[in-house]
Design a protein around this motif. Sequence first.
Motif, PDB file in Angstrom:
ATOM      1  N   GLN A   1      12.060  11.854 -19.765  1.00 43.32           N
ATOM      2  CA  GLN A   1      10.784  12.406 -19.298  1.00 43.32           C
ATOM      3  C   GLN A   1      10.451  13.711 -20.003  1.00 43.32           C
ATOM      4  N   LEU A   2      11.463  14.538 -20.217  1.00 44.94           N
ATOM      5  CA  LEU A   2      11.236  15.834 -20.852  1.00 44.94           C
ATOM      6  C   LEU A   2      10.750  15.665 -22.292  1.00 44.94           C
ATOM      7  N   LYS A   3      11.353  14.749 -23.023  1.00 41.85           N
ATOM      8  CA  LYS A   3      10.928  14.493 -24.398  1.00 41.85           C
ATOM      9  C   LYS A   3       9.490  13.963 -24.431  1.00 41.85           C
ATOM     10  N   ALA A   4       9.154  13.103 -23.487  1.00 45.72           N
ATOM     11  CA  ALA A   4       7.790  12.577 -23.421  1.00 45.72           C
ATOM     12  C   ALA A   4       6.794  13.683 -23.084  1.00 45.72           C
ATOM     13  N   ASN A   5       7.192  14.590 -22.204  1.00 47.60           N
ATOM     14  CA  ASN A   5       6.320  15.718 -21.846  1.00 47.60           C
ATOM     15  C   ASN A   5       6.020  16.587 -23.058  1.00 47.60           C
ATOM     16  N   VAL A   6       7.017  16.812 -23.890  1.00 50.23           N
ATOM     17  CA  VAL A   6       6.813  17.634 -25.083  1.00 50.23           C
ATOM     18  C   VAL A   6       5.889  16.922 -26.069  1.00 50.23           C
ATOM     19  N   VAL A   7       6.142  15.648 -26.308  1.00 53.26           N
ATOM     20  CA  VAL A   7       5.325  14.878 -27.245  1.00 53.26           C
ATOM     21  C   VAL A   7       3.855  14.882 -26.834  1.00 53.26           C
ATOM     22  N   ASN A   8       3.601  14.815 -25.543  1.00 50.63           N
ATOM     23  CA  ASN A   8       2.227  14.706 -25.040  1.00 50.63           C
ATOM     24  C   ASN A   8       1.605  16.042 -24.651  1.00 50.63           C
ATOM     25  N   CYS A   9       2.290  17.140 -24.900  1.00 47.38           N
ATOM     26  CA  CYS A   9       1.812  18.448 -24.448  1.00 47.38           C
ATOM     27  C   CYS A   9       0.569  18.893 -25.217  1.00 47.38           C
ATOM     28  N   THR A  10      -0.412  19.363 -24.456  1.00 41.81           N
ATOM     29  CA  THR A  10      -1.636  19.941 -25.040  1.00 41.81           C
ATOM     30  C   THR A  10      -1.968  21.260 -24.337  1.00 41.81           C
ATOM     31  N   SER A  11      -0.947  21.957 -23.868  1.00 40.89           N
ATOM     32  CA  SER A  11      -1.158  23.136 -23.036  1.00 40.89           C
ATOM     33  C   SER A  11      -1.552  24.394 -23.804  1.00 40.89           C
ATOM     34  N   CYS A  12      -1.386  24.390 -25.120  1.00 47.80           N
ATOM     35  CA  CYS A  12      -1.852  25.520 -25.916  1.00 47.80           C
ATOM     36  C   CYS A  12      -2.425  25.005 -27.229  1.00 47.80           C
ATOM     37  N   SER A  13      -3.007  25.885 -27.999  1.00 46.69           N
ATOM     38  CA  SER A  13      -3.723  25.483 -29.215  1.00 46.69           C
ATOM     39  C   SER A  13      -2.812  24.988 -30.332  1.00 46.69           C
ATOM     40  N   LEU A  14      -1.508  25.213 -30.224  1.00 48.63           N
ATOM     41  CA  LEU A  14      -0.607  24.755 -31.276  1.00 48.63           C
ATOM     42  C   LEU A  14      -0.623  23.238 -31.430  1.00 48.63           C
ATOM     43  N   CYS A  15      -1.025  22.542 -30.391  1.00 52.28           N
ATOM     44  CA  CYS A  15      -1.055  21.077 -30.457  1.00 52.28           C
ATOM     45  C   CYS A  15      -2.118  20.573 -31.433  1.00 52.28           C
ATOM     46  N   GLN A  16      -3.099  21.399 -31.727  1.00 48.95           N
ATOM     47  CA  GLN A  16      -4.250  20.948 -32.506  1.00 48.95           C
ATOM     48  C   GLN A  16      -3.924  20.659 -33.961  1.00 48.95           C
ATOM     49  N   ASN A  17      -2.948  21.363 -34.512  1.00 46.99           N
ATOM     50  CA  ASN A  17      -2.645  21.218 -35.932  1.00 46.99           C
ATOM     51  C   ASN A  17      -1.252  20.675 -36.217  1.00 46.99           C
TER      52      ASN A  17
ATOM     53  N   GLY B   1       9.017  25.227 -38.659  1.00 47.26           N
ATOM     54  CA  GLY B   1       8.306  25.550 -39.884  1.00 47.26           C
ATOM     55  C   GLY B   1       7.644  24.313 -40.448  1.00 47.26           C
ATOM     56  N   ALA B   2       7.220  24.380 -41.701  1.00 46.51           N
ATOM     57  CA  ALA B   2       6.483  23.277 -42.315  1.00 46.51           C
ATOM     58  C   ALA B   2       7.315  22.003 -42.396  1.00 46.51           C
ATOM     59  N   GLU B   3       8.573  22.134 -42.838  1.00 48.66           N
ATOM     60  CA  GLU B   3       9.438  20.949 -42.960  1.00 48.66           C
ATOM     61  C   GLU B   3       9.734  20.346 -41.594  1.00 48.66           C
ATOM     62  N   GLU B   4       9.989  21.202 -40.626  1.00 48.08           N
ATOM     63  CA  GLU B   4      10.285  20.727 -39.268  1.00 48.08           C
ATOM     64  C   GLU B   4       9.081  20.003 -38.658  1.00 48.08           C
ATOM     65  N   ASP B   5       7.892  20.503 -38.953  1.00 43.11           N
ATOM     66  CA  ASP B   5       6.656  19.893 -38.457  1.00 43.11           C
ATOM     67  C   ASP B   5       6.477  18.482 -39.006  1.00 43.11           C
ATOM     68  N   ILE B   6       6.900  18.272 -40.227  1.00 41.49           N
ATOM     69  CA  ILE B   6       6.775  16.952 -40.857  1.00 41.49           C
ATOM     70  C   ILE B   6       7.799  15.976 -40.291  1.00 41.49           C
ATOM     71  N   HIS B   7       9.025  16.443 -40.131  1.00 38.74           N
ATOM     72  CA  HIS B   7      10.121  15.544 -39.764  1.00 38.74           C
ATOM     73  C   HIS B   7      10.439  15.520 -38.274  1.00 38.74           C
ATOM     74  N   GLY B   8       9.967  16.513 -37.517  1.00 37.70           N
ATOM     75  CA  GLY B   8      10.221  16.529 -36.080  1.00 37.70           C
ATOM     76  C   GLY B   8      11.625  16.942 -35.702  1.00 37.70           C
ATOM     77  N   GLU B   9      12.312  17.654 -36.600  1.00 45.91           N
ATOM     78  CA  GLU B   9      13.679  18.113 -36.324  1.00 45.91           C
ATOM     79  C   GLU B   9      13.782  19.599 -36.651  1.00 45.91           C
ATOM     80  N   PRO B  10      14.450  20.382 -35.795  1.00 45.01           N
ATOM     81  CA  PRO B  10      14.550  21.819 -36.059  1.00 45.01           C
ATOM     82  C   PRO B  10      15.548  22.161 -37.161  1.00 45.01           C
ATOM     83  N   PHE B  11      15.268  23.243 -37.845  1.00 47.20           N
ATOM     84  CA  PHE B  11      16.185  23.809 -38.831  1.00 47.20           C
ATOM     85  C   PHE B  11      16.594  22.797 -39.909  1.00 47.20           C
TER      86      PHE B  11
END
Length: 233
Positions: free
Chosen positions: A54-70, A93-103
């Motif tokens: 449930q927690l992972k799904a909540n993060v994927v679907n989160c639109t609570s701030c403007s960061l979700c827009q980009n 960062g940019a690489e993490e945003d593409i792949h969905g994994e931190p660091f």
Amino acid sequence: MSVRSQEILKELGLIPLWCHREKSPISSIAKVSNSSVTKTDDRRFQILHSDWVQLKANVVNCTSCSLCQNRTKTVFGVGDENANWLCVGEAPGAEEDIHGEPFIGPAGELLDNMLEAISLKRGKNIYITNIVKCRPPGNRNPDHSEALQCEPFLTRQIELIRPKLIIALGKIAAQNLLSTSATIASLRGKLHEYSGIPLIVTYHPAYLLRKQPDKAKVWQDLCFARNIMQKKY
């Protein structure tokens, strides 16, 4: 009241004694405000009672701030969900945003090397995540409101993992986890606590890529963390 009584009061200028009043703007604002608070409380309650799925799904679907827009992908976290060690950075960062994994990328490689130096390996007895789960534009630092929206996610991750030690990587992570505005230099070398869990502070790997000489300080911090774990456990 009789008709005659009303006529007398009208002649004396005392009518109307009362009338139906529209809802005042203040009461309307209060209701809107209370509604917003309720929605915020409901969201937090729901997140803090989520399981991993449930927690992972909540993060994927989160639109609570403007960061979700980009964002391209949300970056939840990676590693052993029953780990003794937890590393918390600031934001994807940019690489993490593409792949969905931190660091990942150069900073991620450096973090892996740092962990290997104290006999830790990504995915084994360590979990890695960030203060916020979406990349801020231009890799800027996440602001307070963005961190606040992601705070329940991180809180629940920590509750589910139940780590024995937290390493805050960089100023943003340290200041948010410890609710302080202190500098990273003043926080290093000390044992802190987050909800009863020992916490130490060190520099972010991305910072070390720019300031190579400070790697020696990080080695000191990692040795400090290892000693804490050896003494306590």
